[in-house]
Design an enzyme around this catalytic site. Structure first.
Site, PDB file in Angstrom:
ATOM      1  N   LYS A 284      -2.009 -49.784 -44.950  1.00 10.64           N
ATOM      2  CA  LYS A 284      -2.543 -49.967 -43.597  1.00 10.64           C
ATOM      3  C   LYS A 284      -3.826 -50.782 -43.656  1.00 10.64           C
ATOM      4  O   LYS A 284      -4.016 -51.718 -42.878  1.00 10.64           O
ATOM      5  CB  LYS A 284      -2.801 -48.606 -42.932  1.00 10.64           C
ATOM      6  CG  LYS A 284      -1.510 -47.947 -42.459  1.00 10.64           C
ATOM      7  CD  LYS A 284      -1.676 -46.493 -42.068  1.00 10.64           C
ATOM      8  CE  LYS A 284      -0.297 -45.889 -41.787  1.00 10.64           C
ATOM      9  NZ  LYS A 284      -0.306 -44.446 -41.596  1.00 10.64           N
TER      10      LYS A 284
ATOM     11  N   GLN B 294      -4.495 -39.819 -41.282  1.00  9.17           N
ATOM     12  CA  GLN B 294      -3.235 -39.758 -42.017  1.00  9.17           C
ATOM     13  C   GLN B 294      -2.750 -38.307 -42.117  1.00  9.17           C
ATOM     14  O   GLN B 294      -3.488 -37.427 -42.547  1.00  9.17           O
ATOM     15  CB  GLN B 294      -3.436 -40.362 -43.420  1.00  9.17           C
ATOM     16  CG  GLN B 294      -2.176 -40.461 -44.241  1.00  9.17           C
ATOM     17  CD  GLN B 294      -1.164 -41.444 -43.658  1.00  9.17           C
ATOM     18  OE1 GLN B 294      -1.519 -42.547 -43.243  1.00  9.17           O
ATOM     19  NE2 GLN B 294       0.093 -41.044 -43.591  1.00  9.17           N
TER      20      GLN B 294
ATOM     21  N   ASP C 226      -2.269 -43.969 -33.035  1.00 10.87           N
ATOM     22  CA  ASP C 226      -1.030 -43.330 -33.482  1.00 10.87           C
ATOM     23  C   ASP C 226      -0.231 -42.818 -32.283  1.00 10.87           C
ATOM     24  O   ASP C 226       0.919 -42.415 -32.424  1.00 10.87           O
ATOM     25  CB  ASP C 226      -1.385 -42.132 -34.393  1.00 10.87           C
ATOM     26  CG  ASP C 226      -0.805 -42.298 -35.788  1.00 10.87           C
ATOM     27  OD1 ASP C 226      -0.064 -43.264 -36.001  1.00 10.87           O
ATOM     28  OD2 ASP C 226      -1.102 -41.450 -36.652  1.00 10.87           O
TER      29      ASP C 226
END
Ligand code: NDP
Length: 294
Positions: A54, A98, A121
Site C-alpha cells: 500500500k 490494517q 477503507d
C-alpha cells in the site's frame, strides 16, 4: 465457448495511472498532495506485506504515505490516541488501520473513531449508512474494485440480474449496494439460501464472496454471465510437490470459464483492484474534504 478473462492486474494498473495523472494535476494546479496514513499494529507477516504494498503504490501514485508501525502490545487507548492525532492532521486525507488487530483491541471501536471523511477503507458505520442511502460515500475498496471489473466487460449494468453470494460487511453487502446503485436487480445469497445453485443460475452477473474454495461450480453459472470471484483460498497443490500450496477462488474456474461470458481469475482478478481503489478513495477524500467535488 470460453469466457473472456477479466485482467484485474491490467485494469488496476490503468486505474493507478489515471489516479497518478489526477494527483500530478492537483499538485500543479492547487499545490495539493493527498496523503494516506497506514497503521499496522504487531508483526503479522501477511499484514506487513499488505502495508508495504500500500505504501509503495501510494508513493508511486504521487501521494504522501505515512506509515505507523506499532508494537503488538499496543493498547486500545494508545491506538485511539494515534487515530485522534491522524484525524486532526491536515496532511492526512485517508486513514487505514490494517486488520486484523491484536485481540486486546476492539476493531469496531477503532473503525468508529476514524473521521468518516478520512475513512478510505469505507468501513465506518457513517459511510456504510451513506452507501445504503445512495448518498456519496467512501465505499469499501474490494467491492469498488468488483464494480470496476464488471464495468470493464459490461458498461451498462442497469437492469441486470445480479447474485452476490456472501453478505459480509466487508464485501457482500457493500458490493450488493454498489450494484443496486447501478440499477441492477440484486439478490444477496448466503449460507441459509435455499437452492443456491438455482439462485446463481439466474445471474447475469455473479459475484462470489464466500471464502470456500471452488464452491461455485460450472453448472451454477448461466451461459454468458459475468463472474467476479472475490475469494482467496490457499489450498494444497500436491502436483507442484509435497507441502506446496496454491491460491484458488470461490468459483471452480476451469468449469465456470467454459460457460461464462467473462470471468476473473484468482489470482490476478479482484485482488489487484483493492489497492487501486484505496488510492482512488484517498484522492476522493482529499478532494471532498476541501469541497472540490460533490
Ligand atoms: P466472510 O467469512 O466474512 O463471509 C462469508 C460469507 O459467505 C457469509 O455471508 C456466509 O454466509 C457466506 N457463506 C459461507 N458459506 C456459505 C455457503 N456454503 N453457501 C452460501 N454462502 C456461504 O468472508 P469475506 O466476505 O470477508 O470474504 C469472502 C472471501 O473473499 C474470502 O475468500 C476472502 O479471503 C476474500 N476476500 C478477498 C479480498 C480481495 O482483495 N480479493 C478482500 C476481502 C476478502 P452467512 O452470512 O450466512 O454466514
Amino acid at each position: 465457448m470460453s469466457a473472456r478473462v477479466i485482467d484485474g492486474k491490467a485494469i488496476a494498473e490503468a486505474l493507478r495511472a489515471k489516479i497518478a495523472a489526477r494527483v500530478a494535476d492537483l499538485k500543479g494546479r492547487r499545490n495539493l498532495t493527498p496523503g494516506l496514513a497506514v497503521v499496522l499494529v504487531g508483526d503479522d507477516p501477511a499484514s506487513r506485506v499488505y502495508v508495504a504494498n500500500k505504501a509503495r503504490q501510494t508513493i508511486e501514485a504521487g501521494m504522501r504515505s505515512f506509515e505507523h508501525k506499532l508494537p503488538a502490545a499496543t493498547t486500545e487507548k494508545e491506538l485511539l490516541a494515534l487515530i485522534e492525532r491522524l484525524n486532526a492532521d491536515r496532511e492526512v486525507d485517508g486513514i487505514l488501520v490494517q486488520l486484523p488487530l491484536p485481540r486486546q483491541i476492539d476493531p469496531n471501536r477503532i473503525i468508529e473513531a476514524i473521521d468518516p471523511a478520512k475513512d478510505v477503507d469505507g468501513l465506518h458505520p457513517m459511510n456504510a449508512g451513506l452507501l445504503l442511502a445512495g448518498a456519496p460515500a467512501l465505499a469499501p475498496c474490494t467491492p469498488l474494485g468488483c464494480v470496476e471489473l464488471v464495468r470493464s466487460v459490461r458498461p451498462d449494468i442497469a437492469g441486470a440480474e445480479v447474485v452476490v453470494v456472501g453478505r459480509s460487511i466487508l464485501v457482500g453487502k457493500p458490493v450488493a449496494q454498489l450494484l443496486l446503485a447501478e440499477n441492477a436487480t440484486v439478490t444477496v445469497a448466503h449460507s441459509r439460501t435455499r437452492d443456491l445453485p438455482g439462485v446463481c443460475r439466474r445471474a447475469d452477473i455473479l459475484v462470489a464472496a464466500v471464502g470456500k474454495p471452488e464452491m461455485i461450480r460450472g453448472d451454477w453459472v448461466k451461459s454468458g454471465a459475468v463472474v467476479i470471484d472475490v475469494g482467496i483460498n490457499r489450498v494444497p497443490n500436491p502436483s507442484a510437490g509435497e507441502g506446496r500450496t496454491k491460491l484458488v477462488g470461490d468459483v471452480a474456474y476451469a468449469e465456470a470459464a467454459k460457460v461464462a461470458g467473462a470471468i476473473t481469475p484468482v489470482p490476478g482478478g479482484v485482488g489487484p483492484m483493492t489497492i487501486a481503489c484505496l488510492l482512488s478513495n484517498t484522492l476522493d477524500a482529499a478532494l471532498r474534504r476541501r469541497g472540490l467535488v460533490g
